[in-house]
Write an enzyme that holds these catalytic residues in place. Structure first.
Site, PDB file in Angstrom:
ATOM      1  N   GLU A   1       0.839  -1.215   0.000  1.00 48.40           N
ATOM      2  CA  GLU A   1       0.000   0.000   0.000  1.00 48.40           C
ATOM      3  C   GLU A   1       0.870   1.260   0.000  1.00 48.40           C
ATOM      4  OE1 GLU A   1      -3.634  -0.414   2.005  1.00 48.40           O
ATOM      5  OE2 GLU A   1      -4.101   1.730   2.018  1.00 48.40           O
TER       6      GLU A   1
ATOM      7  N   TYR B   1      -4.980  16.642   8.353  1.00 49.09           N
ATOM      8  CA  TYR B   1      -4.269  15.458   8.814  1.00 49.09           C
ATOM      9  C   TYR B   1      -2.768  15.752   8.955  1.00 49.09           C
ATOM     10  CZ  TYR B   1      -2.813  10.574   9.140  1.00 49.09           C
ATOM     11  OH  TYR B   1      -2.278   9.392   9.555  1.00 49.09           O
TER      12      TYR B   1
ATOM     13  N   ASP C   1      -4.052  -1.408   9.945  1.00 45.61           N
ATOM     14  CA  ASP C   1      -5.088  -2.029   9.113  1.00 45.61           C
ATOM     15  C   ASP C   1      -4.712  -3.462   8.757  1.00 45.61           C
ATOM     16  OD1 ASP C   1      -5.924   0.549   9.239  1.00 45.61           O
ATOM     17  OD2 ASP C   1      -5.759   0.977   7.091  1.00 45.61           O
TER      18      ASP C   1
END
Ligand code: ADP
Ligand code: MG
Length: 364
Positions: free
Chosen positions: A142, A203, A154
């Site tokens: 990822e 973020y 995750d």
């Protein structure tokens, strides 16, 4: 084996908000919802990928090199590429994915897709990677192939989940523990249906503020300080509030683990609600919709606590609810939320579920 199938679940963050890039700790649960990969070997490096939701089958040949195509296939192709780079031998394959997870809802369909692919390939072309190595390899896919800068939570949750247990991840040590979770408690995820916008500046701004607060405290990361030290320190008010959230989250995770080991599910609920209050007041990563969902949820009979889950700035809440109250809590919260906001809340009833690989995988 010439045919194989593999299931990998999504996950929900239960406690430990924005702790990952601060060297901290997180509690999460694997869900019953997830991605199933089914398929077979193909000769001569041929690869075929199909997904129920994604239109036509994609065909390519891995002997010509795997490169990002900038669509959903980057997740499985990234895994195949990282496996090849790690020396795991793999040939051609055909795979079809079916998913029960909403995509892009913060429940980590991307990690489920990666982990399902890795486990599927490990069954077609057996290789000896441990559960943690598989989780890390999927994260690398990822990060480096898809180009999304996610942490390990995750993938680790999807691999290590266990029925009636939470997954505890120490993000600095990159180690996992299973924490018992009361079987009579359920997890109710309610999506505000307002998109999370983590790519937005907020973020990165929060990350920078955390790093700056750690530097001002003279520590490597916010993991390395305590609430008491923070409150005594001379820090600008905003930096202190941001740090208070992260440091408090780490402490709440440790408190929750102690409570769960002693069988006190209610305490976990209280800590989850405290986590949400801290998001509202200190980290400011909540939204009016998430606040409303949490307020409505905690007013319901059988709800022990609730908080936003994931990055914030939209997305979903997770509520800790007595199993037999889940339907009523969802119905009541949704009815008021939908009327008040004009959005349509989507609920997912979950329990702490099994991960993609059993514990004895690592002994094999
Ligand atoms: P999340 O992981 O929170 O669901 P992401 O944006 O990280 O959200 O991942 C969503 C992406 O993963 C989708 O845009 C798609 O490319 C891919 N994806 C997820 N589920 C599937 C599926 N069943 N089939 C194909 N691609 C999927
Ligand atoms: Mg994702």
């Amino acid at each position: 084996m010439t045919n194989a199938t593999a299931f990998a679940p999504g996950r929900v963050e239960i406690l430990g908000n924005h702790t990952d890039y601060n060297g901290g700790v997180v509690l999460s649960a694997a869900l019953q919802l997830g991605v199933t990969a089914t398929g077979c070997r193909l000769a001569n490096g041929e690869v075929q990928l199909g997904s129920g939701d994604m239109g036509d089958m994609v065909t390519l040949n891995r002997n010509e090199g795997l490169k990002p195509r900038h669509d959903w296939t980057d997740y499985p192709l990234g895994v195949a590429e990282m496996l090849a780079r790690s020396g795991a031998e793999a040939g051609g394959f055909a795979v079809q994915y079916e998913s029960t997870l909403p995509s892009g809802a913060g429940l980590s369909s991307s990690a489920a897709l990666e982990v399902a692919t890795a486990v599927f390939l490990s069954r077609l072309y057996p290789f000896a990677l441990s559960r943690m190595e598989i989780a890390k390899l999927c994260r690398r896919a990822e990060n480096e192939f898809v180009g999304v800068n996610c942490g390990l939570l995750d993938q680790a949750s999807s691999v290590f989940g266990r029925k009636d247990h939470l997954v505890y991840l120490d993000c600095r040590a990159e180690s996992v523990k299973e924490i018992p979770f009361p079987a009579h408690l359920g997890l109710l995820i309610i999506n505000s249906s307002v998109k999370h916008a983590l790519t937005g500046g907020e973020y990165n701004e929060r990350r920078e503020q955390c790093f700056a607060a750690a530097a001002a405290m003279g520590v490597e990361a916010l993991r390395d300080t305590t609430s008491a030290a923070l409150e005594a320190a001379d820090l600008p008010a905003l930096a202190k509030r941001r740090a208070r959230h992260v440091v408090g989250e780490n402490e709440r995770v440790f408190e929750a683990i102690e409570a769960l080991r002693a069988g006190h599910g209610e305490k976990l609920g209280q800590l989850m609600t405290a986590s949400h209050r801290s998001s509202m007041e200190n980290f400011e990563n909540s939204t009016p919709e998430l606040d409303l969902l949490v307020e409505l949820a905690i007013q319901q009979k059988g709800c022990l606590g609730a908080r936003l889950t994931g990055g914030g700035f939209g997305g979903a809440i997770v509520a800790l609810v007595e199993q037999d109250a889940v339907e009523d809590v969802l119905k009541n919260v949704k009815s008021v939320y939908d009327t008040k906001t004009g959005y349509s809340a989507a609920g997912y009833r979950c329990r702490a579920g099994v991960g993609a690989l059993p514990p004895d995988h690592d002994q094999a």
